[in-house]
Scaffold this active site. Structure first.
Site, short mmCIF file in Angstrom:
data_model
loop_
_atom_site.label_atom_id
_atom_site.label_comp_id
_atom_site.label_asym_id
_atom_site.label_seq_id
_atom_site.Cartn_x
_atom_site.Cartn_y
_atom_site.Cartn_z
N LYS A 158 29.52 37.80 29.08
CA LYS A 158 29.99 36.50 28.55
C LYS A 158 29.90 35.40 29.60
O LYS A 158 29.32 34.34 29.37
CB LYS A 158 31.44 36.60 28.07
CG LYS A 158 31.67 37.48 26.88
CD LYS A 158 33.12 37.47 26.46
CE LYS A 158 34.10 37.88 27.55
NZ LYS A 158 33.89 39.23 28.08
N GLU A 184 40.66 33.15 34.24
CA GLU A 184 39.57 33.98 34.77
C GLU A 184 39.78 34.26 36.26
O GLU A 184 40.68 33.73 36.89
CB GLU A 184 38.24 33.28 34.52
CG GLU A 184 37.80 33.31 33.06
CD GLU A 184 37.63 34.72 32.53
OE1 GLU A 184 36.59 35.34 32.78
OE2 GLU A 184 38.54 35.22 31.83
N ARG A 185 38.91 35.09 36.80
CA ARG A 185 39.05 35.48 38.21
C ARG A 185 38.78 34.29 39.13
O ARG A 185 37.89 33.50 38.87
CB ARG A 185 38.08 36.61 38.53
CG ARG A 185 38.27 37.85 37.71
CD ARG A 185 37.08 38.80 37.83
NE ARG A 185 37.20 39.92 36.90
CZ ARG A 185 36.81 39.88 35.63
NH1 ARG A 185 36.29 38.77 35.13
NH2 ARG A 185 36.95 40.93 34.85
#
Length: 468
Positions: A158, A184-185
């Site tokens: 993704k 997110e990271r």
């Protein structure tokens, strides 16, 4: 502006007592006046009794003591907007986080809670937003001013697909881009920032991050901050905006955490009872008005590859184009791992894309669907046991499947293969040629991970010349 005091702290949930006077309204900001250098903002979420409000902290509350003074601002959380924040990275409350200079003192600010445009003011469009990704442009075209989402489980590509779309579209797209990194990271956020700096597109982009290590309140409100910036450029500057979000599921997840912290009873599969309302309040604001469009491309994590998950079905109901990423295709090495049969778009209509595009897409889907039906028989008995017509369909479907794979620019460093962006006309002519039988005698490998069909012809010619 009234001043209260902290009476309890439970992680991100803070109760504040105001003695006398009116309580701060729901969704307004409270500023904690503590002795630390970093600011702490709370957002009012409920009135517990006539003197107490319950708020959600947007930053870490470590070190917050009882009786700390809290000032009611009387306004919602606001974010800086305008040309001053182009090329900058900010957090949910508009604080600059890219270690660059501070924003000018006269930078305008806007509250993050705004109603969607009135239906009479919204405009619809049937203009195709070309991405350069073959399988998307062919089978699930994006609308200029529409909403598109990529659904997939962990590790199916993704974020890579979103980053490739940023790379291929932002360069040829002359509007403003707003990227919301939701839950997110931190590594991915840093990679995106450095890549945008290197490619020179950061000057027309605003990055808004609420990363995985931040409290749920920050992750929950990050999309609203990004949307407010996009709305300003749309309404005040009359510019087209490309809004990118990675990952909308983390927004839902943060809302679920906030709901649990506030003591609400969970709904289906443990989600918040307000799931549909929260998703709708976000998605309905993504709209186009006369003279300016907001085009949204969103990544959506699918928990445990369950596409019937309530969060996934709620988000997908708002989309014009849905791109489904398949773990089975990723395992076979087909990237992007877009499932051509599950992905769809409201624009794939002969009145919009034209009769030729529609017919080629339908022929491609038909061949791939028949190939899927025959796979069990092939696994048990082999291709030789099929009838002549089915063997031909399988041969063409396998070649089409390989042609729809594509090397990405953002993965060049890992694969060593130069990325390709393919115009829609080349995608259509290539698919038509394969379905008409031009590639029947070619090696399947000639069509794998290439750009247009001309490249496959060169590979096939080179392979034949080698064998001679």
């Amino acid at each position: 502006m009234s001043v209260g005091k902290v009476i309890s702290v439970r992680g991100a949930v803070v109760d504040v007592s105001f003695d006398g006077g009116e309580l701060p309204p729901i969704n307004t900001a409270l500023a904690v006046e503590w002795d630390r250098p970093e600011s702490l903002t709370l957002e009012v979420h409920s009135h517990i009794d006539p003197a107490t409000v319950r708020g959600i902290a947007l930053q870490a509350t470590a070190g917050l003591a009882r009786s700390t003074p809290v000032r009611a601002t009387g306004a919602s959380i606001s974010t800086p907007v305008g040309d001053a924040i182009l090329g900058r990275l900010i957090d949910v409350v508009g604080t600059v986080r890219d270690r660059g200079p501070a924003l000018p003192s006269d930078t305008p600010r806007r509250g993050i809670h705004n109603p969607p445009p009135a239906i009479k003011d919204e405009t619809s469009t049937t203009t195709i937003f070309e991405t350069g990704v073959k399988v998307i442009d062919l089978l699930a075209p994006f609308a200029h001013g529409g909403k598109a989402a990529m659904f997939g489980g962990a590790g199916v590509g993704k974020t890579v697909l979103v980053m490739e779309l940023i790379h291929s579209m932002v360069e040829k797209y002359q509007g403003i881009s707003v990227f919301a990194g939701v839950g997110e990271r931190s590594r991915e956020g840093h990679e995106l920032l450095t890549e945008m700096q290197a490619s020179g597109v950061l000057a027309r982009t605003v990055l808004v991050y609420g990363q995985m290590n931040e409290p749920p309140g920050a992750r929950w409100r990050t999309p609203a901050t990004a949307l407010t910036i996009a709305e300003f450029f749309r309404d005040e500057k009359h510019k087209n905006v490309l809004l990118l979000m990675d990952n909308v599921f983390r927004f839902v997840q943060a809302g679920s955490e906030v709901s649990s912290l506030l003591g609400r009873l969970p709904s289906r599969v443990g989600y918040q009872p307000t799931l549909a309302t929260e998703v709708a309040s976000l998605q309905e604001r993504i709209a186009s008005v006369a003279g300016a469009a907001v085009t949204a491309i969103q990544a959506v994590y699918v928990p445990a590859d369950d596409f019937t998950d309530p969060a996934v079905t709620t988000i997908s109901s708002h989309m014009d184009s849905t791109i489904m990423l398949s773990r089975a295709l990723a395992a076979e090495g087909f990237y992007p791992a877009v499932d051509p049969l599950a992905s769809s778009s409201v624009l794939l209509d002969p009145l919009v894309v034209g009769a030729e595009h529609y017919q080629i897409a339908e022929r491609a889907r038909e061949a791939l669907a028949r190939f899927k039906d025959l796979q069990d028989i092939i696994a048990l008995l082999g291709v030789e046991e099929l009838g002549a017509s089915d063997r031909l369909i399988v041969k063409r479907a396998r070649r089409l499947q390989r042609f729809l794979s594509q090397p990405f620019t953002v993965t060049e460093a890992f694969t060593g293969t130069r990325g390709r962006s393919v115009p829609l006309a080349d995608t259509l002519s290539g698919c038509k040629s394969i379905l008409d039988g031009e590639a029947d005698d070619w090696a399947e490998s000639s069509l794998y991970m290439i750009g247009d069909l001309g490249e496959a012809r060169q590979k096939e010619a080179a392979a034949k010349a080698e064998n001679v």
